[in-house]
Design an enzyme around this catalytic site. Structure first.
Site, PDB file in Angstrom:
ATOM      1  CG  ASN A 160      -4.266   6.639  13.673  1.00  0.00           C
ATOM      2  OD1 ASN A 160      -5.105   7.510  13.897  1.00  0.00           O
ATOM      3  ND2 ASN A 160      -3.223   6.853  12.908  1.00  0.00           N
ATOM      4  CD  GLU A 162      -2.732  -1.276   2.455  1.00  0.00           C
ATOM      5  OE1 GLU A 162      -3.620  -2.128   2.417  1.00  0.00           O
ATOM      6  OE2 GLU A 162      -2.615  -0.457   3.379  1.00  0.00           O
ATOM      7  N   GLY A 170       6.640  -1.518   6.555  1.00  0.00           N
ATOM      8  CA  GLY A 170       8.021  -1.981   6.579  1.00  0.00           C
ATOM      9  C   GLY A 170       9.015  -1.036   7.227  1.00  0.00           C
ATOM     10  CB  CYS A 191       0.346   6.799  11.252  1.00  0.00           C
ATOM     11  SG  CYS A 191       0.906   8.279  10.519  1.00  0.00           S
ATOM     12  CB  CYS A 195       6.083  -1.328  16.578  1.00  0.00           C
ATOM     13  SG  CYS A 195       7.746  -0.988  15.997  1.00  0.00           S
ATOM     14  CG  LEU A 242      11.867   9.447  21.054  1.00  0.00           C
ATOM     15  CD1 LEU A 242      13.227   8.828  21.317  1.00  0.00           C
ATOM     16  CD2 LEU A 242      11.905  10.970  21.306  1.00  0.00           C
ATOM     17  CB  SER A 248       9.910   7.147   8.913  1.00  0.00           C
ATOM     18  OG  SER A 248       9.542   6.959  10.257  1.00  0.00           O
ATOM     19  CB  CYS A 268       6.695  -4.409   9.289  1.00  0.00           C
ATOM     20  SG  CYS A 268       8.067  -3.560  10.112  1.00  0.00           S
ATOM     21  CB  CYS A 325       2.737   7.582   2.983  1.00  0.00           C
ATOM     22  SG  CYS A 325       3.242   6.442   4.267  1.00  0.00           S
ATOM     23  CB  CYS A 360       2.722  -0.656  14.139  1.00  0.00           C
ATOM     24  SG  CYS A 360       2.731  -0.466  12.353  1.00  0.00           S
TER      25      CYS A 360
HETATM   26  N1  SAH Z   1       9.360   1.375  10.219  1.00  0.00           N
HETATM   27  C1  SAH Z   1       9.413   2.798  10.062  1.00  0.00           C
HETATM   28  C2  SAH Z   1       8.413   3.348   9.076  1.00  0.00           C
HETATM   29  C3  SAH Z   1       6.973   2.869   9.193  1.00  0.00           C
HETATM   30  S1  SAH Z   1       6.025   3.488  10.515  1.00  0.00           S
HETATM   31  C4  SAH Z   1       9.305   3.482  11.413  1.00  0.00           C
HETATM   32  O1  SAH Z   1       9.075   2.796  12.396  1.00  0.00           O
HETATM   33  O2  SAH Z   1       9.503   4.685  11.500  1.00  0.00           O
HETATM   34  C5  SAH Z   1       5.733   5.157  10.162  1.00  0.00           C
HETATM   35  C6  SAH Z   1       5.226   5.950  11.354  1.00  0.00           C
HETATM   36  O3  SAH Z   1       3.895   5.569  11.737  1.00  0.00           O
HETATM   37  C7  SAH Z   1       6.093   5.721  12.571  1.00  0.00           C
HETATM   38  O4  SAH Z   1       6.422   6.886  13.251  1.00  0.00           O
HETATM   39  C8  SAH Z   1       5.206   4.846  13.408  1.00  0.00           C
HETATM   40  O5  SAH Z   1       5.616   4.890  14.703  1.00  0.00           O
HETATM   41  C9  SAH Z   1       3.824   5.434  13.127  1.00  0.00           C
HETATM   42  N2  SAH Z   1       2.744   4.555  13.573  1.00  0.00           N
HETATM   43  C10 SAH Z   1       2.736   3.218  13.607  1.00  0.00           C
HETATM   44  N3  SAH Z   1       1.588   2.753  14.141  1.00  0.00           N
HETATM   45  C11 SAH Z   1       0.835   3.827  14.469  1.00  0.00           C
HETATM   46  C12 SAH Z   1      -0.462   3.988  15.056  1.00  0.00           C
HETATM   47  N4  SAH Z   1      -1.214   2.945  15.410  1.00  0.00           N
HETATM   48  N5  SAH Z   1      -0.918   5.249  15.248  1.00  0.00           N
HETATM   49  C13 SAH Z   1      -0.183   6.307  14.876  1.00  0.00           C
HETATM   50  N6  SAH Z   1       1.046   6.206  14.307  1.00  0.00           N
HETATM   51  C14 SAH Z   1       1.553   4.990  14.100  1.00  0.00           C
END
Ligand code: SAH
Length: 350
Positions: free
Chosen positions: A292, A94, A161, A342, A118, A217, A193, A114, A107, A121
């Site tokens: 989110n 996507e 990813g 996100c 996390c 972070l 990112s 991935c 984006c 996510c």
């Molecule tokens: N792997 C990379 C890029 C993908 S995530 C990274 O970790 O930076 C891109 C952004 O979306 C990151 O800042 C991530 O922390 C954020 N993100 C992931 N899940 C989210 C959620 N449920 N709500 C809001 N932001 C989220």
């Protein structure tokens, strides 16, 4: 369909030149093909009018220009548009176009799924399938442009990813954007990112390419960060902060610290204190991101205990940071109605 053909899309100018010399063709032909692929965006060798017929046929026989196929799109009430592409093997990925008054940001994804897991996510919850090639990464831009009324003005490597776990393909896609010959988007408008792969941050800093870097972070404390981002065990925050400091110095850019607001977990007064200290040490700004929620995915374990910080607390949190001279942007949630916000990518991906 193109199983035995070598993929040309995704090759950098240097790689293309080497390839043309290898197959006994003049080096300048590589420039012409580069121009056709990335600027004129043709997907057939027959359209490369300044190449001789025999050369076009030779290329057609051995090489391919198609990496992704458009599968579907969905537009949110806010104008955010989610695009679904299919790789040659049939994997779905996507990309999301996010328009606002000034910018039209794309984006893009760097992996199918991935591996990072996390806890906040959705992509992480879906698991990992494969790395995308440089061609598949760059093609998202070429194809998205066709599906966008306005020119794409900015690119963020923030889709599915972890770009720095697919380092070579990510680097090559950036190299293609960085070529003088490539029309469109300069690296100043591109942000990579990362969740924090410290040695690769250093490598990217030393590559000479000056893309912007965003660092996810989410907590200034090792223990909390490890809880929500298991990758922190392998590459602790301490090493990553050294790496991003090096990145800021080398590229003369400011780091963006992405910070999802998680209720009771990273929105306390001591978190504010730590953020102020951190941003005093590293040229940076903070991008506060409303969480989110993943509740619709019925998460289990630790993920199930994560909730968004209330709006009022986010406002206060941001205000205190600003009162202490920290540059803070608050990301507006866009596209959550179509699962394109996100961390929601791949929600419907099976
Ligand atoms: N792997 C990379 C890029 C993908 S995530 C990274 O970790 O930076 C891109 C952004 O979306 C990151 O800042 C991530 O922390 C954020 N993100 C992931 N899940 C989210 C959620 N449920 N709500 C809001 N932001 C989220």
């Amino acid at each position: 369909m193109n199983k035995n053909k070598t993929q040309l899309k995704g090759l950098t100018l240097e790689e293309l030149q080497a390839l043309f010399l290898e197959i006994g063709e003049a080096k300048f032909r590589a420039l012409q093909v580069f121009n056709w692929m990335y600027n004129y965006r043709v997907t057939s060798f027959d359209k490369m009018e300044n190449l001789s017929k025999p050369l076009r046929n030779k290329l057609k026989e051995n090489y391919s220009l198609i990496t992704l196929n458009f599968a579907a799109s969905e537009t949110s009430t806010s104008g955010t548009k989610k695009l679904i592409f299919e790789t040659e093997e049939g994997n779905k990925i996507e990309s999301v176009i996010i328009p606002d008054e000034k910018r039209n940001t794309l984006c893009i994804s760097t992996q199918v799924g991935c591996p990072l897991d996390c806890k906040f996510c959705a992509t992480g919850l879906m698991g990992y399938k494969k790395n995308l090639s440089a061609g598949e990464i760059f093609d998202q831009y070429l194809l998205a442009q066709q599906h966008s009324e306005r020119d794409i003005s900015n690119i963020v490597y923030m889709g599915m990813g972890e770009p720095l776990l697919n380092y070579n393909a990510t680097l090559n896609s950036l190299k293609i954007f960085s070529e003088e010959l490539t029309k469109g988007i300069s690296l100043k408008k591109i942000t990579v990112s990362t969740a924090g792969i410290a040695p690769k941050i250093v490598e990217l800093a030393d590559s000479g390419l000056k893309a912007k870097l965003a660092f996810s972070l989410h907590s200034c404390f090792e223990k909390t960060r490890s809880k929500i981002m298991p990758i922190n065990e392998k590459y602790p925050l301490k090493d990553n902060l050294e790496a991003v400091t090096h990145y800021a110095k080398k590229t003369k850019t400011r780091i963006t610290f992405e910070y999802i607001m998680l209720k009771g977990l990273n929105d306390r007064d001591e978190d504010i204190k730590a953020l102020i200290k951190l941003t005093n040490q590293i040229p940076s700004k903070i991008n506060v991101i409303p969480f989110n929620s993943l509740q619709h995915m019925h998460p289990t374990g630790f993920s199930a205990s994560l909730f968004p910080t209330e709006k009022k607390r986010i406002d206060d949190f941001v205000q205190i940071l600003r009162d202490n001279n920290v540059t803070v942007m608050v990301r507006e949630t866009q596209g959550d109605d179509i699962a394109a916000a996100c961390g929601q990518l791949a929600v419907k991906f099976k």
